[in-house]
Each structure stands twice: as C-alpha cells, then as structure tokens.
Scaffold this active site. Structure first.
Site, PDB file in Angstrom:
ATOM      1  N   CYS A   1      -1.510  -3.962   3.817  1.00 48.23           N
ATOM      2  CA  CYS A   1      -2.232  -5.228   3.878  1.00 48.23           C
ATOM      3  C   CYS A   1      -1.359  -6.304   4.521  1.00 48.23           C
ATOM      4  O   CYS A   1      -1.784  -7.432   4.682  1.00 48.23           O
ATOM      5  CB  CYS A   1      -2.707  -5.660   2.495  1.00 48.23           C
ATOM      6  SG  CYS A   1      -1.380  -5.839   1.299  1.00 48.23           S
TER       7      CYS A   1
ATOM      8  N   HIS B   1       4.868  13.714   6.974  1.00 52.08           N
ATOM      9  CA  HIS B   1       4.711  15.145   6.722  1.00 52.08           C
ATOM     10  C   HIS B   1       5.362  15.860   7.899  1.00 52.08           C
ATOM     11  O   HIS B   1       4.993  15.614   9.051  1.00 52.08           O
ATOM     12  CB  HIS B   1       3.238  15.534   6.598  1.00 52.08           C
ATOM     13  CG  HIS B   1       2.519  14.707   5.589  1.00 52.08           C
ATOM     14  ND1 HIS B   1       2.643  14.910   4.229  1.00 52.08           N
ATOM     15  CD2 HIS B   1       1.712  13.636   5.737  1.00 52.08           C
ATOM     16  CE1 HIS B   1       1.917  14.006   3.583  1.00 52.08           C
ATOM     17  NE2 HIS B   1       1.353  13.223   4.486  1.00 52.08           N
TER      18      HIS B   1
ATOM     19  N   SER C   1       0.823  -1.204   0.000  1.00 49.13           N
ATOM     20  CA  SER C   1       0.000   0.000   0.000  1.00 49.13           C
ATOM     21  C   SER C   1       0.857   1.255   0.000  1.00 49.13           C
ATOM     22  O   SER C   1       1.468   1.567  -0.997  1.00 49.13           O
ATOM     23  CB  SER C   1      -1.026   0.019   1.121  1.00 49.13           C
ATOM     24  OG  SER C   1      -2.012   0.975   0.808  1.00 49.13           O
TER      25      SER C   1
END
Length: 153
Positions: A100, A85, A80
């Site tokens: 996953c 940030h 995924s």
C-alpha cells in the site's frame, strides 16, 4: 533495460501496487539454494524499498524434481508482503511484492541483480490495486461494512 512503470495517476488514487516478476537465465544460482542468502536478500530488499517488517523473513525448501525443487522466502510487511520463489536447477525466480506504499521497481531489480548477477525479465506485471478503496479510515470502514451486508449472488 530497467523501465519504471508510470501510471499517469497520482499515488493517492489507488491503494497500492502489486509487482510480479519472473526472471529467467539467472547468471549465478548459488544464492537460490542458500537459506541465509535469501533471508538477507529479503531483509535488504524491504529496507531498500522503505517497508516495515512485522514477521519474517521465513525461508522454506521444496524438495522434488528440478522443475519443482527450490526455496521460497516470504516477509509480512506493515505495508503488505513480499515473496520470492527460486528454482535453482532451472535458473528461474518468481517475485511478488504487494504494498500500500509506493516503491520503485528499479530498486527491486537492483537488489535481485545483487543476489544473482544477470538475468532476463521474462514476465512482468504491475497491477494497481484498490482504485475504489478510500484511504481515510471512516470511508474505508463504511465500504467494508456495506460489502459484508450484500447477499451472496
């Protein structure tokens, strides 16, 4: 203190987990300004949690006032994605990992400590994703097709 999330359910009963963290009071903000440090961090992080990079890391800069200025880094994974940030002027970091494949939160926190030293976890969410998503391809395909055929509400 680092605590491991325990769901009480086997890993096979849901598709994956999404970890979201907000870190405050970052001890050493130098790496939060540094493209190379963030690139290396993302590579090291996904290697440590056993994921497979298919694109990235990509590091971008957001200019502006201190509450907006910083860096973002993202890596697309076969499992995924992972993103960070940074807000160096505020001593803040947001992290998001969706996978996953199971991973250990302790490993994520240890890698972050290696990047910036000390910090406080001020927000934390670990969400189980895809509890009704079948892992076998046949049932998953049938589920996807049945949901696409439903008329909009």
């Amino acid at each position: 203190m680092i605590r491991r999330h325990v769901t009480g359910h086997p890993a096979e009963d849901h598709y994956g987990d999404e970890l979201t963290l907000r870190l405050s009071g970052v001890a050493d903000t130098r790496a939060l300004h540094d493209d190379d440090a963030l690139h290396t961090f993302m590579r090291d992080l996904v290697a440590r949690i056993g994921m497979t990079v298919i694109a990235g890391p990509l590091v971008a800069t957001e200019e502006g006032p201190p509450h907006q200025a910083g860096k973002s880094a993202v890596v697309i994974l076969a499992e995924s994605h992972a993103a960070i940030h940074t807000y160096p002027w505020l001593g803040e970091i947001f992290v998001n990992i969706f996978s996953c494949k199971p991973f250990r939160e302790e490993d994520v926190l240890d890698e972050l400590a290696g990047l910036v030293g000390g910090f406080e976890v001020t927000e934390r969410s670990l969400t189980r994703r895809g509890e009704d998503w079948p892992r076998a391809l046949g049932p998953a395909s049938r589920l996807w097709r049945s949901q696409r055929r439903r008329p909009a509400a």
